[in-house]
Design a protein around this motif. Structure first.
Motif, mmCIF file in Angstrom:
data_model
loop_
_atom_site.group_PDB
_atom_site.id
_atom_site.type_symbol
_atom_site.label_atom_id
_atom_site.label_comp_id
_atom_site.label_asym_id
_atom_site.label_seq_id
_atom_site.Cartn_x
_atom_site.Cartn_y
_atom_site.Cartn_z
ATOM 1 N N ILE A 71 -20.680 -29.263 6.609
ATOM 2 C CA ILE A 71 -19.760 -30.197 7.250
ATOM 3 C C ILE A 71 -18.563 -30.480 6.350
ATOM 4 C CG2 ILE A 71 -20.663 -32.420 6.464
ATOM 5 C CD1 ILE A 71 -19.713 -31.477 10.072
ATOM 6 N N LYS A 72 -18.735 -30.343 5.043
ATOM 7 C CA LYS A 72 -17.597 -30.483 4.137
ATOM 8 C C LYS A 72 -16.577 -29.372 4.380
ATOM 9 C CE LYS A 72 -19.899 -32.826 0.252
ATOM 10 N NZ LYS A 72 -20.238 -32.713 -1.203
ATOM 11 N N ILE A 73 -17.065 -28.158 4.597
ATOM 12 C CA ILE A 73 -16.166 -27.038 4.901
ATOM 13 C C ILE A 73 -15.434 -27.279 6.221
ATOM 14 C CG2 ILE A 73 -16.082 -24.572 5.401
ATOM 15 C CD1 ILE A 73 -18.479 -24.205 3.567
ATOM 16 N N VAL A 74 -16.169 -27.776 7.219
ATOM 17 C CA VAL A 74 -15.558 -28.059 8.525
ATOM 18 C C VAL A 74 -14.448 -29.099 8.381
ATOM 19 C CG1 VAL A 74 -15.972 -29.022 10.812
ATOM 20 C CG2 VAL A 74 -17.604 -27.403 9.824
ATOM 21 N N ASN A 75 -14.707 -30.157 7.612
ATOM 22 C CA ASN A 75 -13.704 -31.214 7.446
ATOM 23 C C ASN A 75 -12.457 -30.705 6.732
ATOM 24 O OD1 ASN A 75 -15.417 -33.041 8.687
ATOM 25 N ND2 ASN A 75 -16.316 -33.748 6.757
ATOM 26 N N ILE A 76 -12.627 -29.847 5.734
ATOM 27 C CA ILE A 76 -11.475 -29.282 5.029
ATOM 28 C C ILE A 76 -10.660 -28.393 5.970
ATOM 29 C CG2 ILE A 76 -10.782 -27.724 3.176
ATOM 30 C CD1 ILE A 76 -11.581 -30.488 2.232
ATOM 31 N N CYS A 77 -11.340 -27.619 6.810
ATOM 32 C CA CYS A 77 -10.620 -26.761 7.768
ATOM 33 C C CYS A 77 -9.818 -27.592 8.768
ATOM 34 C CB CYS A 77 -11.613 -25.853 8.499
ATOM 35 S SG CYS A 77 -12.308 -24.534 7.473
ATOM 36 N N ARG A 78 -10.366 -28.736 9.166
ATOM 37 C CA ARG A 78 -9.640 -29.604 10.095
ATOM 38 C C ARG A 78 -8.364 -30.161 9.454
ATOM 39 N NH1 ARG A 78 -12.265 -31.536 14.710
ATOM 40 N NH2 ARG A 78 -13.685 -29.892 15.434
ATOM 41 N N GLN A 79 -8.351 -30.280 8.128
ATOM 42 C CA GLN A 79 -7.204 -30.833 7.428
ATOM 43 C C GLN A 79 -6.224 -29.769 6.936
ATOM 44 O OE1 GLN A 79 -8.900 -33.125 4.241
ATOM 45 N NE2 GLN A 79 -10.276 -34.269 5.596
ATOM 46 N N THR A 80 -6.607 -28.512 7.033
ATOM 47 C CA THR A 80 -5.783 -27.418 6.515
ATOM 48 C C THR A 80 -4.873 -26.877 7.611
ATOM 49 O OG1 THR A 80 -7.577 -26.826 4.997
ATOM 50 C CG2 THR A 80 -5.846 -25.190 5.354
ATOM 51 N N LYS A 81 -3.661 -26.513 7.241
ATOM 52 C CA LYS A 81 -2.720 -25.911 8.179
ATOM 53 C C LYS A 81 -2.882 -24.391 8.164
ATOM 54 C CE LYS A 81 0.849 -29.488 8.111
ATOM 55 N NZ LYS A 81 2.291 -29.791 7.882
ATOM 56 N N PHE A 82 -3.067 -23.818 9.339
ATOM 57 C CA PHE A 82 -3.208 -22.377 9.490
ATOM 58 C C PHE A 82 -2.062 -21.839 10.343
ATOM 59 C CE2 PHE A 82 -7.476 -24.108 8.939
ATOM 60 C CZ PHE A 82 -7.993 -23.304 7.943
ATOM 61 N N GLN A 83 -1.925 -20.537 10.343
ATOM 62 C CA GLN A 83 -0.954 -19.897 11.220
ATOM 63 C C GLN A 83 -1.387 -20.072 12.677
ATOM 64 O OE1 GLN A 83 -0.431 -15.814 10.102
ATOM 65 N NE2 GLN A 83 0.238 -16.294 8.016
ATOM 66 N N SER A 84 -0.408 -19.996 13.578
ATOM 67 C CA SER A 84 -0.704 -20.146 15.008
ATOM 68 C C SER A 84 -1.620 -19.026 15.480
ATOM 69 C CB SER A 84 0.588 -20.134 15.824
ATOM 70 O OG SER A 84 1.415 -21.222 15.460
ATOM 71 N N PRO A 85 -2.470 -19.300 16.447
ATOM 72 C CA PRO A 85 -3.392 -18.263 16.944
ATOM 73 C C PRO A 85 -2.648 -17.100 17.587
ATOM 74 C CG PRO A 85 -4.055 -20.460 17.677
ATOM 75 C CD PRO A 85 -2.699 -20.602 17.090
ATOM 76 N N ASN A 86 -3.329 -15.964 17.669
ATOM 77 C CA ASN A 86 -2.758 -14.792 18.334
ATOM 78 C C ASN A 86 -2.682 -15.027 19.841
ATOM 79 O OD1 ASN A 86 -2.662 -13.349 15.879
ATOM 80 N ND2 ASN A 86 -4.807 -12.743 16.114
#
Length: 642
Positions: free
Chosen positions: A323-338
């Protein structure tokens, strides 16, 4: 002593009653837990799949056609679908429904499960697809089993098998398992699939077909043909047979399966990704890179470092660490989906569908009502004057979404209509709560170059129950939303919610279309205005002729024809060149249309005046010229008022 015994007996009775009440209270509070089969749950809660009341027959036809289209488009086969709906028992409201296609078919060892077992489907992947739950065919099988004693009859010829197989099936609703009554290679007499592959199903359902539901079925088939003009769809009913022929051989690229986006990650998604690699000794970094899009190895390493967990084999992490990994992913900015995995309709196919739109209507001829051999249903071609297309790509709820908008105007269109599609499925119910209706209301007509006043003045004569200007125009507006997950408002898949920036992009598409067609629509409206002006002039000309024909010696018919010629010329000039001022003098090179034109020179007019005094015929011409001037002044003043 006696009273003491009575008191003891009474107290003992009260104690017994109290203890019994406690026992009763405990027994009432006892809860018995039981388990429902998936099939029983969906039958008891059929509204989740849209199978409610009078919609049963509509939903059955809808699900069968959607499955057929999916089966064909998977292998880029030009669809050929035949649907039938006939009443076989009016007393018990029993209907026979069938659907046949030339798709890829279903393998013989999977037919019974695919038709009868709930929550068993090939649609549970991250991919754009028409279905949502994959239970449509199962609902037909369950309702047929629940309400009738007729088995489902199925013919299937898969691309993976050379033989055609015949099945008779029913559903065990209590256990969610198929009951196979018959399974064999189709005999020559039973073999009905002519192509290399295909699928056919026949079922008997109990349902009532009201006029509203019947019209909804007709609308669904005609609208499906608009967004699938590459398909041949025939519909046979007790009222007759109609066929929508193929108008193009161009098919859209099929949708592709895509990895989920890390911004939309949750604990369930991450644990499922780890489970896919449980037999391989893979680290959590490898899981993140291989199971999610737009997530590089460096980005995965950064996420693990920010989560503050040590690197080890993926299946060794606890839920607290995941769940720590999930929370970090929710806070991280990623490129727009394909978006390249989506399958939009496209401008060429959409334009063909709009230009060849056909509406189904029921004929009400008196002769047909007595002759049952004549078809009661027919189609009418719309043939709009102009069409337009616009599209936008956007991200809604971290999922790629494409918005397509089409517009058709004029021709045989005599009313406003809004068409809504989601993943190439027509949405016919709950239009008032759909985001498309909000967009129509909020985009102003001034982007089209016309005002509400102009629209109401020119089109208020049409039959309309609305005072809104857009509802008076002869215009059809089409919205299509395609995504891996459509934001439906309800489980019935009939209306789309305004989530994220979806409305913003839909408004941008519609505004773009209004601007594209503004010039043509203004011209169309000006021609209509010229027609209305011509009707007005022709209405007043007989009144003017009757008033002046008595004072001059010229027949009313000749005078009327001359005035009509003048008015036609005037209106045509205004229609072709609206900015041209209304002048009395004609161009020197313009040929004389009639003898009611003024002389070209002042000197000749002076000379003519001396002759008019000596001739009664010239006096009549003078009266006619003055009348002509009055008519032209009247036309000029009416234009200024407009």
């Amino acid at each position: 002593m006696k009273s003491k015994n009575v008191i003891e007996i009474a107290s003992s009775r009260i104690a017994q009653e109290g203890s019994s009440s406690v026992v009763q209270t405990k027994s009432k509070a006892k809860i018995n837990f039981s388990r429902k089969a998936e099939s029983e749950f969906f039958v008891d809660n059929s509204a989740l799949a849209g199978f409610t009341g009078e919609r049963i027959l509509y939903m059955a036809i809808r699900e069968l056609i959607e499955n057929s289209l999916d089966s064909c488009e998977t292998d880029r086969i030009l669809p050929k679908i035949a649907v039938s709906l006939k009443l076989i028992d009016p007393l018990n409201d029993l209907w026979s429904i069938s659907c046949e296609d030339n798709g890829i078919g279903i393998r013989s060892d999977k037919v019974s499960i695919a038709v009868c077992s709930f929550l068993t489907s090939g649609k549970y992947v991250e991919q754009q697809q028409r279905g949502l739950f994959g239970v449509g065919l199962k609902m037909i099988a369950a309702f047929s089993t629940k309400d009738t004693d007729h088995p489902l009859r199925v013919w299937s010829k898969s691309t993976e098998e050379a033989s055609e197989y015949y099945f008779e099936l029913r559903t065990d609703i209590g256990t969610n398992k198929p009951i196979v009554l018959t399974r064999r290679d189709a005999k020559p007499k039973e073999s009905i699939l002519r192509g290399n592959s295909g699928f056919r199903i026949e079922a008997v359902l109990r349902g009532r077909l009201s006029p509203i539901t019947k019209n909804k079925i007709y609308d669904y088939i005609s609208q499906t043909s608009i967004v699938n003009p590459y398909a041949v769809i025939s519909f046979l009913t007790d009222d007759g047979k109609i066929t929508f022929d193929r108008r193009t051989t161009i098919m859209p690229e099929p949708a592709k399966e895509v990895l989920p986006h890390p911004a939309d990650m949750d604990l369930k998604t991450l644990k499922k990704a780890i489970g896919n690699y449980v037999l391989q000794k893979t680290t959590i970094q490898g899981i993140l890179c291989n199971s999610f899009q737009k997530l590089s190895s460096d980005k995965a390493r950064e996420i693990i470092r920010n989560a503050g967990i040590e690197v080890k084999q993926a299946d060794k992490y606890s839920e607290h660490e995941l769940i720590k990994i999930v929370n970090i992913c929710r806070q991280t900015k990623f490129q727009s989906p394909n978006v390249d995995h989506l399958s939009p309709i496209g401008e060429r196919i959409f334009t063909v569908g709009m230009n060849t739109e056909r509406a189904i209507f029921t004929r009400k001829d008196s002769l047909i009502s007595d002759d049952h051999s004549q078809p009661r249903i027919s189609t009418k071609e719309m043939k709009p004057t102009l069409t337009g297309y616009s599209s936008r790509a956007c991200i809604i709820n971290n999922r790629p979404t494409i918005v397509e908008c089409g517009l058709a105007y004029g021709g045989n269109l005599s009313y406003f209509k809004l068409y809504r599609f989601a993943n190439k499925i027509p949405l016919l119910y709950d239009e008032g709560s759909d985001v498309a209706r909000e967009v129509i209301s909020e985009v102003e007509l001034n982007k089209m170059g016309v005002s509400k006043k102009q629209v109401k003045e020119q089109f208020s004569g049409l039959d309309s129950r609305s005072d809104r200007a857009i509802d008076l125009l002869p215009i059809h507006i089409f919205f299509h939303i395609c995504s891996t997950k459509i934001p439906y408002k309800t489980a019935g898949k009939e209306s789309i919610a305004s989530e994220g920036e979806l409305k913003k992009y839909m408004k941008a598409c519609l505004s773009d279309l209004y601007r594209k067609v503004s010039k043509q629509i203004r011209r169309e409206m000006h021609l209509k205005d010229a027609e209305n002006r011509l009707k007005l002039y022709k209405y007043y000309i007989p009144l003017i002729v009757n008033a002046i024909s008595e004072s001059i010696d010229i027949s009313a018919e000749d005078l009327t024809n001359s005035f009509l010629t003048l008015v036609d010329k005037h209106v045509k000039r205004e229609a072709t060149n609206p900015r041209t001022p209304n002048t009395k003098a004609e161009s020197p090179k313009a040929p004389k249309q009639n003898h009611f034109v003024q002389g070209p020179h002042k000197d000749s007019r002076t000379k003519e005046t001396s002759l008019v005094a000596k001739s009664s015929k010239s006096l009549k011409l003078k009266h006619i010229r003055s009348t002509q001037e009055k008519i032209e002044n009247f036309m000029t003043s009416s234009e200024e008022l407009d």
